[in-house]
Write a protein that holds these residues in place. Structure first.
Motif, mmCIF file in Angstrom:
data_model
loop_
_atom_site.group_PDB
_atom_site.id
_atom_site.type_symbol
_atom_site.label_atom_id
_atom_site.label_comp_id
_atom_site.label_asym_id
_atom_site.label_seq_id
_atom_site.Cartn_x
_atom_site.Cartn_y
_atom_site.Cartn_z
ATOM 1 N N ALA A 29 20.444 13.534 -32.074
ATOM 2 C CA ALA A 29 21.222 15.000 -32.284
ATOM 3 C C ALA A 29 21.563 15.570 -31.249
ATOM 4 C CB ALA A 29 20.154 15.708 -33.465
ATOM 5 N N GLU A 30 20.492 15.616 -30.076
ATOM 6 C CA GLU A 30 20.870 16.411 -28.887
ATOM 7 C C GLU A 30 21.948 15.983 -28.185
ATOM 8 O OE1 GLU A 30 17.698 14.878 -29.706
ATOM 9 O OE2 GLU A 30 16.904 16.900 -30.455
ATOM 10 N N GLN A 31 22.162 14.451 -28.105
ATOM 11 C CA GLN A 31 23.221 13.944 -27.354
ATOM 12 C C GLN A 31 24.818 14.236 -27.966
ATOM 13 O OE1 GLN A 31 22.388 9.666 -27.911
ATOM 14 N NE2 GLN A 31 21.437 9.254 -26.054
ATOM 15 N N ALA A 32 24.459 14.058 -29.374
ATOM 16 C CA ALA A 32 25.718 14.135 -30.256
ATOM 17 C C ALA A 32 26.328 15.806 -30.031
ATOM 18 C CB ALA A 32 25.418 13.973 -31.564
ATOM 19 N N ARG A 33 24.998 16.754 -29.997
ATOM 20 C CA ARG A 33 25.535 18.260 -29.914
ATOM 21 C C ARG A 33 25.995 18.513 -28.654
ATOM 22 N NH1 ARG A 33 20.635 19.467 -31.439
ATOM 23 N NH2 ARG A 33 21.284 19.740 -33.524
ATOM 24 N N ALA A 34 25.453 17.711 -27.669
ATOM 25 C CA ALA A 34 25.688 18.137 -26.252
ATOM 26 C C ALA A 34 27.486 17.653 -26.145
ATOM 27 C CB ALA A 34 25.023 17.537 -25.272
ATOM 28 N N PHE A 35 27.549 16.593 -26.732
ATOM 29 C CA PHE A 35 28.936 15.705 -26.375
ATOM 30 C C PHE A 35 29.933 16.829 -27.197
ATOM 31 C CE2 PHE A 35 32.616 12.811 -27.079
ATOM 32 C CZ PHE A 35 32.532 12.396 -25.916
ATOM 33 N N SER A 36 29.486 17.074 -28.726
ATOM 34 C CA SER A 36 30.649 17.757 -29.315
ATOM 35 C C SER A 36 31.088 19.119 -28.589
ATOM 36 C CB SER A 36 30.134 17.770 -30.667
ATOM 37 O OG SER A 36 29.034 18.638 -30.874
ATOM 38 N N ASP A 37 29.838 19.918 -28.219
ATOM 39 C CA ASP A 37 30.041 21.149 -27.751
ATOM 40 C C ASP A 37 30.989 20.928 -26.327
ATOM 41 O OD1 ASP A 37 28.117 22.245 -29.409
ATOM 42 O OD2 ASP A 37 26.665 22.469 -28.008
ATOM 43 N N SER A 38 30.810 20.024 -25.459
ATOM 44 C CA SER A 38 31.334 19.745 -24.077
ATOM 45 C C SER A 38 32.968 19.324 -24.363
ATOM 46 C CB SER A 38 30.928 18.657 -23.331
ATOM 47 O OG SER A 38 31.116 17.248 -23.974
ATOM 48 N N GLY B 184 34.560 20.558 -27.133
ATOM 49 C CA GLY B 184 35.102 21.623 -28.210
ATOM 50 C C GLY B 184 35.180 21.078 -29.360
ATOM 51 N N ALA B 185 34.404 20.220 -29.961
ATOM 52 C CA ALA B 185 34.793 19.817 -31.265
ATOM 53 C C ALA B 185 34.741 20.840 -32.501
ATOM 54 C CB ALA B 185 33.699 18.768 -31.514
ATOM 55 N N THR B 186 35.717 20.622 -33.270
ATOM 56 C CA THR B 186 35.819 21.829 -34.412
ATOM 57 C C THR B 186 35.718 21.237 -35.655
ATOM 58 O OG1 THR B 186 38.367 21.707 -34.274
ATOM 59 C CG2 THR B 186 37.353 23.180 -32.933
ATOM 60 N N ASN B 187 35.769 19.930 -36.072
ATOM 61 C CA ASN B 187 35.877 19.238 -37.204
ATOM 62 C C ASN B 187 34.150 19.285 -37.736
ATOM 63 O OD1 ASN B 187 35.655 17.078 -39.049
ATOM 64 N ND2 ASN B 187 37.212 15.986 -38.547
ATOM 65 N N PRO B 188 34.149 19.683 -38.867
ATOM 66 C CA PRO B 188 32.794 19.841 -39.402
ATOM 67 C C PRO B 188 31.804 18.478 -39.348
ATOM 68 C CG PRO B 188 34.122 20.931 -40.588
ATOM 69 C CD PRO B 188 34.871 20.206 -39.601
ATOM 70 N N ALA B 189 32.696 17.125 -39.476
ATOM 71 C CA ALA B 189 32.165 15.912 -39.508
ATOM 72 C C ALA B 189 31.218 15.818 -38.244
ATOM 73 C CB ALA B 189 33.155 14.962 -39.887
ATOM 74 N N PHE B 190 31.652 16.444 -37.241
ATOM 75 C CA PHE B 190 31.276 15.982 -35.758
ATOM 76 C C PHE B 190 30.237 16.798 -35.367
ATOM 77 C CE2 PHE B 190 35.110 13.631 -35.927
ATOM 78 C CZ PHE B 190 34.764 12.333 -35.613
ATOM 79 N N ILE B 191 29.980 18.112 -36.127
ATOM 80 C CA ILE B 191 29.023 19.287 -35.964
ATOM 81 C C ILE B 191 27.684 18.990 -36.272
ATOM 82 C CG2 ILE B 191 28.751 21.721 -35.760
ATOM 83 C CD1 ILE B 191 31.211 20.732 -34.415
ATOM 84 N N VAL B 192 26.754 18.852 -35.553
ATOM 85 C CA VAL B 192 25.318 18.759 -35.856
ATOM 86 C C VAL B 192 24.607 19.762 -36.078
ATOM 87 C CG1 VAL B 192 23.039 17.246 -35.149
ATOM 88 C CG2 VAL B 192 25.364 16.553 -34.397
ATOM 89 N N ASP B 193 24.289 20.143 -37.241
ATOM 90 C CA ASP B 193 23.652 21.323 -37.795
ATOM 91 C C ASP B 193 22.724 21.139 -38.799
ATOM 92 O OD1 ASP B 193 25.296 21.482 -39.830
ATOM 93 O OD2 ASP B 193 26.514 23.109 -38.866
#
Length: 149
Positions: A29-38, A40-49
């Protein structure tokens, strides 16, 4: 401390048919979150929460798995200059998924006085063997001084 038995990264040690891998990892989750943040992902399918703990991972997050394959078998040198890269995306990776990556050197050649190699590799679900991503990278090999060989 154990001895490093990897081969030196040089043209003499890269040959067609050479297999690299497998390497294994878990998409965190940390990898995915850091990548999507870097990116600027906005698609909810790629947002880890909390609402999406097993989110899909951006398909470009793991494009550099070739570097891990190379580093597990070869040492030294400064890597390579990216000459070409292609990808086929078959299935998404997800947070928590165990991944297996394997590859093979499919070409080595000299052109304009430089040494090139092509590494084709696949990422698969480690449990089901489902193909996720197929890729190939062609690189110009650099020597220890960072110069093209």
């Amino acid at each position: 401390m154990s001895e490093d038995l990897r081969l030196p990264m040089c043209p003499e040690n890269l040959h067609e048919g050479m297999r690299l891998g497998p390497i294994h990892y878990v998409v965190t989750a940390e990898q995915a979150r850091a990548f999507s943040d870097s990116i600027g992902a906005t698609n909810p399918a790629f947002i880890v929460d909390d609402r999406n703990p097993d989110a899909m991972v951006s398909p470009t997050m793991r494009l550099q798995d070739y570097a891990l394959l190379i580093a597990t078998h070869l040492k030294g040198g400064k890597g390579g200059v990216h000459a070409k890269h292609w990808c086929e995306f078959h299935e998404p990776m997800r947070v928590g998924q165990s991944i297996k990556v394997e590859g093979k050197i499919t070409a080595t050649y000299r052109k304009r006085g430089k040494f090139y190699f092509t590494l084709e590799y696949e990422s698969r679900d480690a449990a089901t063997n489902q193909l996720l991503v197929r890729q190939a990278i062609t690189s110009v090999l650099l020597n220890d001084k960072g110069e093209m060989q």
